[in-house]
Design a protein around this motif. Structure first.
Motif, short mmCIF file in Angstrom:
data_model
loop_
_atom_site.label_atom_id
_atom_site.label_comp_id
_atom_site.label_asym_id
_atom_site.label_seq_id
_atom_site.Cartn_x
_atom_site.Cartn_y
_atom_site.Cartn_z
N VAL A 140 -39.52 3.65 58.66
CA VAL A 140 -39.60 4.57 59.80
C VAL A 140 -38.20 4.78 60.38
CG1 VAL A 140 -41.98 3.88 60.39
CG2 VAL A 140 -40.05 2.72 61.51
N CYS A 141 -38.10 5.81 61.22
CA CYS A 141 -36.85 6.12 61.91
C CYS A 141 -36.73 5.20 63.12
CB CYS A 141 -36.88 7.59 62.33
SG CYS A 141 -35.63 8.06 63.53
N GLY A 142 -35.55 4.57 63.28
CA GLY A 142 -35.34 3.65 64.38
C GLY A 142 -35.36 4.33 65.74
N ALA A 143 -35.14 5.65 65.76
CA ALA A 143 -35.10 6.35 67.05
C ALA A 143 -36.47 6.86 67.47
CB ALA A 143 -34.13 7.52 66.97
N GLY A 271 -13.70 6.03 58.36
CA GLY A 271 -15.00 6.37 58.94
C GLY A 271 -16.11 6.00 57.96
N PRO A 272 -17.36 6.38 58.31
CA PRO A 272 -18.51 5.95 57.49
C PRO A 272 -18.43 6.46 56.04
CG PRO A 272 -19.24 6.98 59.54
CD PRO A 272 -17.76 7.19 59.46
N ALA A 273 -19.06 5.71 55.16
CA ALA A 273 -19.19 6.15 53.77
C ALA A 273 -20.31 7.18 53.65
CB ALA A 273 -19.47 4.96 52.86
N MET A 274 -21.38 6.96 54.41
CA MET A 274 -22.51 7.89 54.39
C MET A 274 -23.04 8.00 55.79
SD MET A 274 -24.40 7.21 50.83
CE MET A 274 -24.35 8.96 50.61
N SER A 275 -23.53 9.18 56.14
CA SER A 275 -24.25 9.27 57.41
C SER A 275 -25.36 10.29 57.28
CB SER A 275 -23.29 9.61 58.55
OG SER A 275 -22.77 10.89 58.39
N TYR A 276 -26.45 9.96 57.93
CA TYR A 276 -27.66 10.78 57.83
C TYR A 276 -28.27 11.00 59.20
CZ TYR A 276 -27.69 10.28 52.79
OH TYR A 276 -27.36 10.36 51.48
N ARG A 277 -28.92 12.14 59.35
CA ARG A 277 -29.75 12.40 60.53
C ARG A 277 -31.21 12.44 60.07
NH1 ARG A 277 -29.84 17.14 62.33
NH2 ARG A 277 -28.40 18.05 60.80
N HIS A 278 -32.09 12.05 60.97
CA HIS A 278 -33.52 12.18 60.72
C HIS A 278 -33.91 13.58 61.16
CE1 HIS A 278 -37.89 10.90 61.62
NE2 HIS A 278 -37.73 10.96 60.33
N ARG A 279 -34.31 14.39 60.22
CA ARG A 279 -34.53 15.81 60.51
C ARG A 279 -35.54 16.05 61.64
NH1 ARG A 279 -33.75 19.77 56.30
NH2 ARG A 279 -34.19 18.15 54.78
N PRO A 280 -36.72 15.36 61.64
CA PRO A 280 -37.70 15.65 62.69
C PRO A 280 -37.19 15.41 64.11
CG PRO A 280 -38.74 14.45 60.89
CD PRO A 280 -37.26 14.46 60.60
N GLY A 282 -33.73 14.72 64.86
CA GLY A 282 -32.33 15.15 64.98
C GLY A 282 -31.35 14.04 65.29
N THR A 283 -31.81 12.79 65.29
CA THR A 283 -30.95 11.66 65.66
C THR A 283 -30.32 11.03 64.42
OG1 THR A 283 -32.59 11.24 67.38
CG2 THR A 283 -30.96 9.52 67.02
N ALA A 284 -29.16 10.38 64.62
CA ALA A 284 -28.55 9.59 63.53
C ALA A 284 -29.60 8.62 63.00
CB ALA A 284 -27.34 8.84 64.05
N PHE A 285 -29.72 8.58 61.68
CA PHE A 285 -30.83 7.80 61.10
C PHE A 285 -30.44 6.33 60.94
CE2 PHE A 285 -33.19 6.08 57.44
CZ PHE A 285 -34.47 6.15 57.99
N HIS A 286 -31.25 5.47 61.53
CA HIS A 286 -31.15 4.03 61.29
C HIS A 286 -32.52 3.55 60.86
CE1 HIS A 286 -27.09 3.73 62.79
NE2 HIS A 286 -27.46 4.50 63.82
N PRO A 287 -32.61 2.98 59.65
CA PRO A 287 -33.92 2.62 59.10
C PRO A 287 -34.52 1.40 59.79
CG PRO A 287 -32.17 1.85 57.65
CD PRO A 287 -31.51 2.65 58.74
N ARG A 288 -35.83 1.42 59.91
CA ARG A 288 -36.60 0.26 60.37
C ARG A 288 -37.84 0.19 59.49
NH1 ARG A 288 -32.59 -0.05 62.71
NH2 ARG A 288 -32.14 -0.13 64.95
N TYR A 289 -38.54 -0.93 59.55
CA TYR A 289 -39.83 -1.03 58.90
C TYR A 289 -40.91 -1.19 59.95
CZ TYR A 289 -38.01 -2.00 54.18
OH TYR A 289 -37.41 -1.92 52.96
N ALA A 290 -42.08 -0.60 59.68
CA ALA A 290 -43.25 -0.85 60.50
C ALA A 290 -44.37 -1.34 59.59
CB ALA A 290 -43.68 0.42 61.23
#
Ligand code: ZN
Ligand code: ZN
Length: 308
Positions: A140-143, A271-280, A282-290
């Motif tokens: 899931v998205c951390g945000a 700076g970062p090697a990779m960076s992603y946003r969570h499209r739904p 719009g926030t910087a993506f940080h992965p979590r598990y649920a």
């Protein structure tokens, strides 16, 4: 029951990497893309601290165990601490850097459970202490807490991200033929246990589809690309026309958690090697598990191993 988590040792700050060199992803893959290292770490997360315990738990030689423990200590995942003076004896305690690798191991465990039929050892199932159910981890998205798949993310390489800098150096690769024969994570090793495999998988997740594009992006000899692609096809993670299958896409949580861990603990000055946003959201993506059953975010130490 999982034993209580080992105590957290001294914190190491983020490691600054040299400008223009290997970026955090290349460093992390060089370290973790090794089956023995993953196995040692898995046991450490379950409470193993003593050299003799790893020797009993794994079909590993003294030379290999000594080498891998040394590397994990140098890299700040384990802390070698004297717990007895006369005679002096040492134990290896997980640091926060080591402990925070648990989502990577959880992802591998889950993927092998779901997609790999035959195991030399039978993997235990997972039970969530919070809800009491057998479960699987959901990325899931951390945000915003919404489930996140490869197609929900937008982004890619950041300022320190090139193919070359994201690949583990050839000299850090060590063969782990014995571990592979022991077959603990047989297919995971085929996916990430080799620098070209790591890079090829990364390229596939970034949308590369054509043989010539793999060849150009990775600057790899065609014979190597052909060999890796054939392995991926045989494992069923790729189709004959180089698209990731459901099984291949299901490895995504391991990939993003590895990137997250890498960039939490290692930093390139550019700076970062990779960076992603969570499209739904719009926030910087940080992965979590649920938890798949109760949707509560998973935390270390709340997962029981249930024998198969
Ligand atoms: Zn989100
Ligand atoms: Zn649950």
């Amino acid at each position: 029951m999982m034993p209580p988590p080992p105590s957290v040792s001294e914190d190491l700050p983020v490691t600054d990497l040299p400008a223009g060199g290997r970026n955090p992803i290349g460093v992390a893959l060089g370290l973790l893309g090794d089956e023995w290292t993953l196995l040692i770490l898995r046991h450490a997360l379950q409470g193993t601290r003593l050299y003799g315990e790893w020797m009993r738990e794994l079909p590993i030689s003294n030379a290999v165990l000594t080498g891998r423990l040394g590397r994990l200590t140098e890299s700040g995942l384990l802390d070698r601490v004297a717990y007895q003076r006369k005679p002096e004896r040492f134990e290896y305690r997980l640091t926060r850097r080591g402990r925070t690798a648990w989502p990577i191991l959880l992802g591998i465990w889950s993927w092998e459970l779901s997609w790999v039929g035959q195991h030399a050892e039978t993997l235990p199932r997972m039970r969530h202490q919070v809800c009491g159910h057998l479960f699987s981890p959901v990325l899931v998205c951390g945000a915003c807490d919404a489930p996140a798949g490869p197609r929900d993310l937008v982004g890619g390489f950041g300022p320190s991200g090139t193919w070359e800098r994201s690949m583990p150096s050839a000299t850090t690769r060590r063969r782990s033929a014995d571990a592979h024969q022991a077959g603990f994570f047989p297919q995971t090793t085929a996916l990430v246990g080799n620098r070209w495999s790591c890079a090829l998988l990364g390229a596939a997740f970034q949308g590369t589809r054509r043989f010539s594009d793999f060849e150009r992006q990775l600057s790899a000899p065609p014979v190597v690309i052909a060999d890796r692609l054939r392995t991926f096809t045989e494992l069923g993670v790729m189709t004959a026309d180089y698209r990731l299958t459901a099984k291949g896409l299901a490895f995504f949580p391991v990939v993003v958690h590895t990137m997250e861990w890498a960039q939490t603990w290692f930093r390139s000055p550019e700076g970062p090697a990779m960076s992603y946003r969570h499209r739904p959201c719009g926030t910087a993506f940080h992965p979590r598990y649920a938890c798949s059953e109760c949707a509560v975010p998973l935390r270390a130490g709340t997962i029981d191993r249930v024998p198969a």
